[in-house]
Design an enzyme around this catalytic site. Structure first.
Site, PDB file in Angstrom:
ATOM      1  CG  ASP A 187      -2.303   3.522   1.580  1.00 36.14           C
ATOM      2  OD1 ASP A 187      -1.377   4.117   2.147  1.00 36.14           O
ATOM      3  OD2 ASP A 187      -2.267   2.313   1.304  1.00 36.14           O
ATOM      4  CE  LYS A 236      -4.155   6.908   8.164  1.00 40.84           C
ATOM      5  NZ  LYS A 236      -4.365   5.991   7.054  1.00 40.84           N
ATOM      6  N   GLY A 287       3.324   6.426   5.468  1.00 43.45           N
ATOM      7  CA  GLY A 287       3.975   7.356   4.534  1.00 43.45           C
ATOM      8  C   GLY A 287       3.043   8.488   4.220  1.00 43.45           C
ATOM      9  CG  HIS A 288       2.404  11.481   6.353  1.00 48.28           C
ATOM     10  ND1 HIS A 288       2.233  10.596   7.376  1.00 48.28           N
ATOM     11  CD2 HIS A 288       3.262  12.411   6.810  1.00 48.28           C
ATOM     12  CE1 HIS A 288       2.960  10.973   8.402  1.00 48.28           C
ATOM     13  NE2 HIS A 288       3.593  12.079   8.087  1.00 48.28           N
ATOM     14  CD  GLN A 296       0.353   1.571   9.711  1.00 39.88           C
ATOM     15  OE1 GLN A 296       0.197   1.638  10.905  1.00 39.88           O
ATOM     16  NE2 GLN A 296       1.453   2.006   9.127  1.00 39.88           N
TER      17      GLN A 296
HETATM   18  P1  IMP Z   1       3.735  -4.112   8.088  1.00 45.80           P
HETATM   19  O1  IMP Z   1       3.003  -3.038   8.803  1.00 45.80           O
HETATM   20  O2  IMP Z   1       4.948  -3.641   7.348  1.00 45.80           O
HETATM   21  O3  IMP Z   1       4.044  -5.285   8.998  1.00 45.80           O
HETATM   22  O4  IMP Z   1       2.767  -4.702   6.956  1.00 45.80           O
HETATM   23  C1  IMP Z   1       1.602  -5.455   7.296  1.00 45.80           C
HETATM   24  C2  IMP Z   1       0.454  -5.158   6.326  1.00 45.80           C
HETATM   25  O5  IMP Z   1       0.009  -3.827   6.526  1.00 45.80           O
HETATM   26  C3  IMP Z   1       0.840  -5.257   4.847  1.00 45.80           C
HETATM   27  O6  IMP Z   1      -0.282  -5.744   4.114  1.00 45.80           O
HETATM   28  C4  IMP Z   1       1.139  -3.822   4.469  1.00 45.80           C
HETATM   29  O7  IMP Z   1       0.959  -3.595   3.080  1.00 45.80           O
HETATM   30  C5  IMP Z   1       0.079  -3.098   5.287  1.00 45.80           C
HETATM   31  N1  IMP Z   1       0.470  -1.718   5.603  1.00 45.80           N
HETATM   32  C6  IMP Z   1       1.401  -1.322   6.504  1.00 45.80           C
HETATM   33  N2  IMP Z   1       1.479   0.027   6.542  1.00 45.80           N
HETATM   34  C7  IMP Z   1       0.570   0.486   5.655  1.00 45.80           C
HETATM   35  C8  IMP Z   1       0.151   1.810   5.281  1.00 45.80           C
HETATM   36  O8  IMP Z   1       0.635   2.849   5.785  1.00 45.80           O
HETATM   37  N3  IMP Z   1      -0.825   1.858   4.337  1.00 45.80           N
HETATM   38  C9  IMP Z   1      -1.406   0.738   3.803  1.00 45.80           C
HETATM   39  N4  IMP Z   1      -1.057  -0.493   4.125  1.00 45.80           N
HETATM   40  C10 IMP Z   1      -0.078  -0.629   5.056  1.00 45.80           C
END
Ligand code: IMP
Length: 443
Positions: A12, A15, A39-40, A227
């Protein structure tokens, strides 16, 4: 020429705006890891598009590729593509045949496991999209890959092997009832149809070969990391991480180009001027110690729109963390950075960064390797002169020199500490609200 975009904090960092901006000079935009947990929002010709899987370049007539390091939920993919088509676009999206497929049982298991960990320190706060269980199956050599969807016999054989295991896990280990997600016949039917569509639309590619041919033909490639560094499975705050490598090394393993190709290009770290985190895990500079800090965090959260794009969850807020940024710059070998959300810190009574950590009486400039030790770190804060709210649209027009002096001091401190130049400064949510300094695609 390649440009790799990497989140230098916890995801977040904004990017998308830079991928959007510099992606204009790319012919191909490639995602190398993650799935629909990202998500964007892309704004093009006044239209807003919310995407979680389709690379944003696909909205702008670029070829969008999901590399072999990605995990792909075809339901999300086709719903996003269909939505774009309904809105008059014709996105060109290619999927690596070696990428793994998120199956309905992965999503179910992601949620079951988070539920089982609820109320313990082990909760990760995942996005519930099935990301972790899909990468588990990849590493466990029992995954379903995009290439398998093109061959109904292989698909059936793999599903007949793996689905009974998932059913047993859900029923015998967790004591729950398995549902449609474990119905082999229904899965074969749905995913064979998806394979048919992939073939018909010529979407599945050998990613490494595809990129090599396009580079040979002179195309510019952008590798778009999702991420961020601190949720990288290897270099992040394990176990509070996602299950892939958002750091720059992932751009090679996740697409099939050599690390030398990535390394000969630019690697740009995207930095938010403060820190935000969705989900669990330590955050030494978090603003939460007293009412004043909580008020400040609330203010920044509202002003910066710090609510999860995928889940809508409010994000935790803190000061920028320099040991984290030094770590990110080293892991990915940044050649430059872009600093976003500088405007959000305007008009505050105080602006600080965590310059170092204190751990057992020692001051350290980088992060400890274990999350438990990281959680024991106290920030050594450094204060800056504050800067006022200004007309940021005018600043964007006039350029870097129009940024208030105190904010320039802040930016120069960041750049000096990690010894890389600043390529752009974000002063608002839209891609046009960016102060340009250098385009990494320019020679
Ligand atoms: P997962 O990727 O759904 O398995 O989540 C694992 C961890 O990564 C969690 O703490 C999520 O909140 C974090 N996370 C996953 N995708 C994002 C993103 O696009 N932005 C910020 N945090 C993320």
């Amino acid at each position: 020429m390649t440009v790799t975009i990497v989140g230098s904090q916890l995801g977040d960092e904004g990017k998308g705006a830079l991928v959007d901006l510099w992606g204009g000079d790319a012919d191909i935009v490639v995602r190398y890891q993650g799935g629909d947990n990202a998500g964007h929002t892309v704004v093009e010709d006044g239209e807003e598009y919310k995407l979680s899987l389709v690379p944003s370049g696909a909205v702008r007539d670029k070829v969008g590729v999901l590399g072999n390091g990605c995990v792909i939920n075809p339901r999300t993919l086709f719903s996003e593509i269909d939505d774009l088509r309904e809105r008059g676009l014709d996105p060109d999206v290619r999927l690596a045949k070696r990428a793994h497929v998120i199956m309905p049982y992965h999503r179910r298991l992601d949620n079951i496991e988070e539920e089982a960990k609820a109320d313990s320190d082990l909760t990760v706060g995942t996005t519930g999209r099935g990301i972790g269980p899909t990468y588990e199956d990849k590493a466990g050599r029992r995954g379903i890959r995009v290439g398998d969807l093109l061959d109904p016999d292989v698909l059936r054989q793999r599903l007949e092997y793996v689905v009974p295991q998932k059913k047993a896990l859900i029923e015998d280990v967790y004591g729950l009832e398995a549902g449609e997600e474990c119905d082999v016949e229904a899965l074969v039917e749905e995913f064979t149809e998806i394979g048919r569509r992939l073939r018909e639309d010529d979407m599945a590619v050998n990613c490494g070969d595809f990129l090599a041919e396009r580079r040979e033909a002179g195309d510019n490639v952008m590798f778009e990391g999702a991420q961020g560094t601190l949720i990288d499975i290897d270099h992040g705050s394990y176990p509070y991480v996602t299950s892939s490598n958002p750091t720059a090394g992932g751009a090679a393993t996740g697409t099939g180009v050599g690390p030398t190709v990535v390394g000969q290009g630019e690697v740009v770290g995207i930095v938010k001027a403060y820190l935000s985190r969705v989900g669990e895990g330590p955050m030494p500079t978090e603003l939460k110690d007293d009412d004043r800090e909580e008020e400040l965090a609330d203010f920044i959260r509202e002003k910066g729109g710090e609510f999860g794009t995928v889940t809508g969850r409010p994000r935790r807020i803190g000061w920028l963390d320099m040991p984290m940024l030094r770590h990110a710059a080293r892991v990915s070998g940044f050649t430059g950075i872009a600093v976003n959300h500088l405007d959000v810190l305007a008009g505050l009574d105080e602006v600080k960064v965590g310059h170092a950590y204190e751990l057992e009486g020692d001051e350290r400039l980088t992060m400890p390797a274990t999350t438990e030790r990281w959680g024991e770190c106290e920030p050594v804060l450094k204060g800056f002169d504050t800067w006022p709210e200004v007309d940021w649209a005018a600043v964007t027009e006039e350029g870097y020199e129009a940024i208030p002096d105190a904010a320039q001091d802040y930016l120069e401190y960041l750049s000096d500490e990690i010894d890389v130049p600043i390529y752009a400064v974000g002063v608002g949510p839209g891609r046009e609200q960016t102060v340009h300094i250098e385009n990494p695609f320019d020679d």
